[in-house]
Design an enzyme around this catalytic site. Sequence first.
Site, mmCIF file in Angstrom:
data_model
loop_
_atom_site.group_PDB
_atom_site.id
_atom_site.type_symbol
_atom_site.label_atom_id
_atom_site.label_comp_id
_atom_site.label_asym_id
_atom_site.label_seq_id
_atom_site.Cartn_x
_atom_site.Cartn_y
_atom_site.Cartn_z
ATOM 1 C CG LEU A 30 -26.008 12.946 -2.638
ATOM 2 C CD1 LEU A 30 -25.010 12.263 -3.557
ATOM 3 C CD2 LEU A 30 -26.383 12.037 -1.479
ATOM 4 C CG ASP A 31 -23.522 20.545 -1.183
ATOM 5 O OD1 ASP A 31 -23.846 20.957 -0.050
ATOM 6 O OD2 ASP A 31 -22.588 21.033 -1.844
ATOM 7 C CG PHE A 32 -30.048 19.718 2.429
ATOM 8 C CD1 PHE A 32 -30.898 18.941 1.672
ATOM 9 C CD2 PHE A 32 -30.592 20.705 3.231
ATOM 10 C CE1 PHE A 32 -32.276 19.140 1.724
ATOM 11 C CE2 PHE A 32 -31.964 20.909 3.289
ATOM 12 C CZ PHE A 32 -32.810 20.121 2.528
ATOM 13 N NE ARG A 33 -21.826 22.276 1.598
ATOM 14 C CZ ARG A 33 -20.611 22.212 1.052
ATOM 15 N NH1 ARG A 33 -19.560 22.634 1.739
ATOM 16 N NH2 ARG A 33 -20.456 21.729 -0.171
#
EC number: 2.7.10.2
Length: 294
Positions: free
Chosen positions: A78-81
């Site tokens: 969900l957090d792909f940074r």
Amino acid sequence: MVLLERLRHPNVLQLYGYCYQDSEDIPDTLTTITELGAPVEMIQLLQTSWEDRFRICLSLGRLLHHLAHSPLGSVTLLDFRPRQFVLVDGELKVTDLDDARVEETPCASSADCILEFPARNFTLPCSAQGWCDGMNEKRNLYNAYRFFFTYLLPHSAPPSLRPLLDIIVNATGELTWGVDETLAQLETVLNLYRSGQYLQNSTTSSSAEYQRIPDSTIPQEDYRCWPSYHHGSCLLSVFNLAEAVDVCESHAQCHAFVVTNQTTWTGRKLVFFKTGWNQVVPDPNRTTYVRAPG
């Protein structure tokens, strides 16, 4: 910690161990020990060679394939940074799995399967089993496109590979491919590059001749080129001698080059390109080539 253990893969940060402490000084503390990686700095990556940037994209493609077919099912990040990843010896590895999710999104119709991003949205099909079909996989893939592929893949790539790279970037940006096809195409690029097939019909048959001086090097007479493996000189990778000659002929200031015994991750030779050969000195690990007069 459990996810790092269950999702073991060359592109997942390796978990070496963990320690649980419960004392008056340190109550209920769990410490994990993992391999050490360097933070992903996109500005620095844009200044590196295409070969190294492609390695990062290939690492990401292999990771996404693993997540799509993991023992836990299809896993989405969900957090792909970029800050969720590190580089270990040139390989990209995911390090933060706090925001990983295994469950697919339940749905009654495709209206429940809208994949939302800042720039655009996608509507995915609702399966007969009542799950959004491939949403986890497609979320990962589009994030790979918008955070990595679009910046790292086509930029300064070998001209003969750019059409295929453009197809990969466009297909992931439009989500017309899944991770299986994306990885297959990235592996095709690797095979073309590693085997030298990308050079067919791309290297010019130069009329210039170069004299070979074995066991020697040129310590100075450097010039800068971009992108180079060395900041103060022109150090590039080549597949063979013909490509080295072709590169030298394409640089107006190049009149000689030095082939080292060092290779890149694909097995290509690292070569220093030089402005001249006024001082040639012995070096058992290098071979110098100077442009013949005339």
